[in-house]
Design a protein around this motif. Structure first.
Motif, PDB file in Angstrom:
ATOM      1  N   UNK A   1     -20.027  44.366 -26.138  1.00  0.00           N
ATOM      2  CA  UNK A   1     -21.159  44.296 -25.197  1.00  0.00           C
ATOM      3  C   UNK A   1     -22.380  43.812 -25.972  1.00  0.00           C
ATOM      4  N   UNK A   2     -22.158  42.731 -26.740  1.00  0.00           N
ATOM      5  CA  UNK A   2     -23.157  42.316 -27.728  1.00  0.00           C
ATOM      6  C   UNK A   2     -24.358  41.601 -27.135  1.00  0.00           C
ATOM      7  N   UNK A   3     -24.330  41.260 -25.842  1.00  0.00           N
ATOM      8  CA  UNK A   3     -25.497  40.588 -25.278  1.00  0.00           C
ATOM      9  C   UNK A   3     -25.599  40.829 -23.778  1.00  0.00           C
ATOM     10  N   UNK A   4     -26.822  40.715 -23.288  1.00  0.00           N
ATOM     11  CA  UNK A   4     -27.047  40.718 -21.845  1.00  0.00           C
ATOM     12  C   UNK A   4     -26.518  39.417 -21.258  1.00  0.00           C
ATOM     13  N   UNK A   5     -26.187  39.474 -19.983  1.00  0.00           N
ATOM     14  CA  UNK A   5     -25.781  38.271 -19.256  1.00  0.00           C
ATOM     15  C   UNK A   5     -26.882  37.885 -18.277  1.00  0.00           C
TER      16      UNK A   5
ATOM     17  N   UNK B   1     -26.394  31.959 -16.248  1.00  0.00           N
ATOM     18  CA  UNK B   1     -25.351  31.768 -17.256  1.00  0.00           C
ATOM     19  C   UNK B   1     -23.972  32.111 -16.680  1.00  0.00           C
ATOM     20  N   UNK B   2     -23.887  33.220 -15.957  1.00  0.00           N
ATOM     21  CA  UNK B   2     -22.611  33.662 -15.399  1.00  0.00           C
ATOM     22  C   UNK B   2     -22.084  32.669 -14.369  1.00  0.00           C
TER      23      UNK B   2
ATOM     24  N   UNK C   1     -22.685  40.002 -12.406  1.00  0.00           N
ATOM     25  CA  UNK C   1     -21.936  40.673 -13.472  1.00  0.00           C
ATOM     26  C   UNK C   1     -22.932  41.296 -14.434  1.00  0.00           C
ATOM     27  N   UNK C   2     -22.705  42.555 -14.788  1.00  0.00           N
ATOM     28  CA  UNK C   2     -23.607  43.296 -15.670  1.00  0.00           C
ATOM     29  C   UNK C   2     -22.853  43.687 -16.934  1.00  0.00           C
ATOM     30  N   UNK C   3     -23.363  43.266 -18.100  1.00  0.00           N
ATOM     31  CA  UNK C   3     -22.686  43.595 -19.358  1.00  0.00           C
ATOM     32  C   UNK C   3     -23.129  44.941 -19.928  1.00  0.00           C
TER      33      UNK C   3
END
Length: 460
Positions: free
Chosen positions: A204-208, A212-213, A426-428
């Motif tokens: 979960x190394x970055x926000x989305x 981008x998605x 989508x939520x990271x």
């Protein structure tokens, strides 16, 4: 029983040197560990040469207080620690772990009984899950990171919350809640250097971002059927084009969460338009005589906020309240995507977004579908299966098309009144409240799964 989990007892340094470990005979036989010889002990970033002394009729491990301190383990008098163990004869490395570091946004040292605020109970749940699975977890915030990335200050639980120095972990679960913290120089340096120097795995190394998605998934022909028309709102021409095609459009902050800042734009009579703003207390309506005037108002906000403009959908409703679905999709003990939970969320009164932070309510998928205005021609029994299938496909698509490591994703889906499945976002960094399975016990399946995946990536 496979000898993959060992009870570790911490004893006085007067009775055991730091470079010596006492280990039950059965473990030494099972792992073919050389007796009385030095091996290399590994725990997170810690590396230490130790001599293994076999102990007959003993099914655990004894380490000295001084070695335990280097490992960040509480000293004698605490409960025994149960950790996973493996030995590789080819390298002579005896590994204990996994050591998991959870990167959180902030801590509150002045309230040691609740040092992580509203997520303290979630953190305690992780501690209990690690204890059950033979892992060790600590919690740290960006301000704990120092110049030397081989160690980090962190919180552990040992009869109460305590701060101590820990080796850099085998696995980092990034639970930072703001991009500002995530992109800070200290955090990025820590993640970069621990990956390079200690083979730390970060998930979960970055926000989305929403743009981008959708741009990534548009490239996958198997996923386009789930995607409402969606573009980055760059100019008036994009707004005019989308409003010309769709009776309603949604403007969503590209970097928004929890339903904040969403605007629904509706064509009232061919010329005038209504903007419905999501606010914490309800929906705020503003009417504009023309689309150009609406855009002029928006352009002020667009100086500081980028919007994704998305096709409005005729979602199923319960008593005129829109319903959507949150699927928590996680990597499991084999590294495969699985659905951990999927719940229906019904928007609160006076709201058009379903987030719990906006007064939404949770229910099971079947209960929500049964009460909804879904067309009677749609097979309702098949609904849950189609939502689950879509969520899994989307998770795999994110992994394939976005270059980052994710261990869990919150995937928001919708059904229109004809039964078609759509992706909303989508939520990271899925909230630990917004996707809680109903009627679960103390340690939720989502927490157990997180530890299982950490064990998998760390090789335990």
């Amino acid at each position: 029983m496979l000898k993959t989990k060992v009870a570790i007892q911490v004893i006085s340094s007067d009775k055991l040197p730091e470079d010596t470990i006492m280990l039950g005979e059965s473990y030494i036989r099972y792992w073919k560990i050389p007796r009385g010889q030095h091996v290399r002990l590994k725990f997170g970033s810690l590396r230490q040469h130790v001599k293994i002394i076999p102990v007959a009729r003993f099914s655990g491990m004894r380490v000295s207080q001084s070695l335990a301190k280097k490992m960040g383990l509480p000293a004698a008098g605490s409960d025994r620690h149960h950790l996973r163990l493996h030995y590789k004869p080819g390298t002579g490395v005896l590994s204990l772990g996994p050591l998991i570091g959870v990167l959180i946004s902030r801590d509150f040292p002045m309230t040691p009984d609740k040092p992580f605020g509203s997520i303290t109970m979630f953190c305690k749940e992780l501690v209990e899950a690690c204890k059950a699975q033979g892992a060790f977890v600590f919690f740290f915030a960006p301000h704990h990171i120092g110049a030397d990335t081989s160690s980090v200050q962190g919180w552990i639980y040992a009869g109460g919350w305590k701060q101590t120095t820990m080796p850099a972990p085998d696995v980092v679960n990034n639970r930072l809640t703001t991009r500002k913290l995530e992109n800070s120089e200290s955090v990025q340096r820590f993640l970069r250097e621990t990956k390079q120097s200690h083979s730390t795995i970060v998930f979960n190394e970055k926000f989305l971002d929403k743009t981008e998605v959708f741009d990534a998934l548009k490239a996958d022909e198997n996923l386009t059927r789930y995607l409402p028309e969606s573009h980055l709102l760059r100019n008036y021409a994009t707004l005019r084009s989308m409003c010309g095609k769709h009776a309603n459009v949604f403007l969503k902050p590209v970097r928004g969460s929890l339903g904040k800042g969403i605007i629904r734009v509706s064509n009232l009579d061919g010329s005038s338009y209504q903007a419905l703003h999501a606010t914490p207390t309800g929906s705020k309506k503003t009417t504009y005589a023309s689309l150009a005037k609406l855009y002029a108002s928006l352009s002020v906000k667009m100086k500081s906020v980028r919007y994704q403009i998305q096709q409005g959908l005729q979602l199923i409703e319960i008593q005129k309240r829109p319903v959507d679905f949150r699927a928590l999709v996680q990597k499991n003990a084999s590294g495969n995507w699985v659905i951990t939970s999927i719940v229906a969320r019904t928007a609160g009164s006076q709201h058009f977004v379903s987030n719990l932070a906006r007064g939404g309510t949770l229910s099971t998928v079947s209960a929500a579908v049964a009460k909804s205005n879904l067309s009677t021609s749609v097979n309702r029994l098949d609904t849950s299966g189609r939502l689950r299938s879509a969520a899994l496909q989307i998770a795999k698509g994110i992994e394939e098309h976005i270059p980052a490591h994710f261990g869990e994703l919150g995937i928001d889906l919708a059904l229109d009144t004809n039964g078609k499945v759509w992706l909303l976002e989508v939520n990271s960094k899925p909230s630990k409240n917004d996707n809680t399975p109903l009627n679960e016990g103390k340690i939720r399946p989502s927490v157990r799964m997180m530890i299982q995946y950490a064990r998998y990536v760390a090789g335990f």
